[in-house]
Motif scaffolding. Structure first.
Motif, short mmCIF file in Angstrom:
data_model
loop_
_atom_site.label_atom_id
_atom_site.label_comp_id
_atom_site.label_asym_id
_atom_site.label_seq_id
_atom_site.Cartn_x
_atom_site.Cartn_y
_atom_site.Cartn_z
N UNK A 4 25.27 50.76 65.11
CA UNK A 4 23.41 50.32 65.56
C UNK A 4 23.54 50.15 66.88
N UNK A 5 22.40 50.60 67.52
CA UNK A 5 21.86 50.23 68.94
C UNK A 5 21.02 50.22 68.82
N UNK A 6 20.47 48.82 68.76
CA UNK A 6 18.83 48.67 69.30
C UNK A 6 18.23 47.27 70.28
N UNK A 7 17.41 47.18 70.65
CA UNK A 7 16.67 46.30 71.21
C UNK A 7 15.64 45.00 70.44
N UNK A 8 16.48 43.66 71.02
CA UNK A 8 16.31 42.52 70.54
C UNK A 8 15.13 42.74 70.56
N UNK A 9 14.42 41.92 69.88
CA UNK A 9 12.79 41.28 70.55
C UNK A 9 12.74 40.14 70.91
N UNK A 10 12.16 39.50 72.34
CA UNK A 10 11.73 38.60 72.17
C UNK A 10 12.15 36.90 71.61
N UNK A 11 12.53 36.58 71.86
CA UNK A 11 12.78 34.89 71.09
C UNK A 11 11.76 33.95 70.38
N UNK A 12 10.85 34.53 71.30
CA UNK A 12 9.86 33.95 70.93
C UNK A 12 8.51 35.11 69.72
N UNK A 13 8.87 35.97 69.53
CA UNK A 13 7.65 37.01 68.71
C UNK A 13 8.16 36.90 67.13
N UNK A 14 7.70 37.17 66.31
CA UNK A 14 7.86 37.16 64.94
C UNK A 14 8.38 38.44 64.36
N UNK A 15 9.24 39.05 65.59
CA UNK A 15 10.57 40.45 64.78
C UNK A 15 12.05 39.82 65.48
N UNK A 109 20.67 54.79 66.11
CA UNK A 109 18.90 54.17 67.34
C UNK A 109 17.84 53.56 66.53
N UNK A 110 17.48 52.49 66.62
CA UNK A 110 16.55 51.71 66.29
C UNK A 110 15.18 52.07 67.44
N UNK A 111 14.13 52.86 67.24
CA UNK A 111 12.95 52.63 68.27
C UNK A 111 11.52 51.32 67.12
N UNK A 112 11.55 51.03 67.95
CA UNK A 112 10.39 49.87 67.32
C UNK A 112 8.57 50.08 68.51
N UNK A 113 7.73 49.92 67.90
CA UNK A 113 7.10 49.64 69.18
C UNK A 113 7.23 48.29 70.22
N UNK A 114 7.02 47.43 69.84
CA UNK A 114 7.25 46.23 71.03
C UNK A 114 8.14 45.75 71.98
N UNK A 115 8.74 47.18 71.88
CA UNK A 115 10.18 47.68 73.65
C UNK A 115 9.34 47.98 74.22
N UNK A 116 7.87 48.27 74.53
CA UNK A 116 7.35 49.32 74.81
C UNK A 116 8.71 50.38 75.34
N UNK A 117 8.66 50.52 77.01
CA UNK A 117 9.43 51.47 77.48
C UNK A 117 11.27 51.38 76.76
#
Length: 159
Positions: A4-15, A109-117
């Motif tokens: 599973x490949x994903x981009x980790x959200x910012x540490x300060x975010x709710x995700x 691959x996991x997509x989510x809008x919080x990662x933008x580009x």
């Protein structure tokens, strides 16, 4: 074997998966549906440290996990750079600096809008390397995984 490949959200975010419960809420259904035996977390926030929640969840599920720091892709900061070259260089660097390979295992691959580009980056990797494409949708207690990739019929089938 599935990665599973994903981009980790910012540490300060709710995700951000700060503990096992938040990681399970965010990724539990996704891990189950993909049959992931490994999580590859890409971080674009100048860190290469795996979030504690992913480490704890991976340990509980007896699956592997690896964290890789990748460059943050910000096309709005381009000046005199050729966008095609900039994009392809970023993809090449991500592939070379991480264990992403179409030979090792099935890639999810996991997509989510919080990662933008970054979502565009993952989609491009999916197009090049194959595998499956996923999003998650907020539910009452956890996020529900939904598969998005297109189903390419077998050669010679009627579909």
């Amino acid at each position: 074997m599935s990665t599973l490949v994903l981009i980790v959200a910012k540490e300060t975010g709710s995700f951000y998966p700060k503990d096992e419960d938040s990681a399970k809420r965010l990724f539990g259904d996704l891990i189950e549906k993909t049959g992931a035996t490994k999580i590859l977390a890409l971080r674009a926030d100048s860190s290469n440290v795996m979030p504690a929640g992913i480490t704890e969840l991976a340990g509980s599920l007896s699956i592997g996990c690896e964290c890789v720091q990748v460059d943050k892709l910000e096309p709005f900061s381009w000046t005199d750079e050729d966008p095609v070259e900039f994009w392809s260089d970023n993809l090449e660097t991500t592939i070379l600096n991480s264990p992403i390979s179409s030979n090792d295992s099935e890639l999810s691959f996991m997509l989510h809008s919080g990662t933008g580009f970054g979502a565009g980056l993952l989609y491009s990797l999916y197009e090049m390397l194959g595998g499956s494409l996923w999003i998650t949708e907020r539910g009452t207690d956890q996020y529900t995984a939904i598969r998005l990739d297109r189903n390419i019929p077998d050669e010679g089938s009627a579909s």
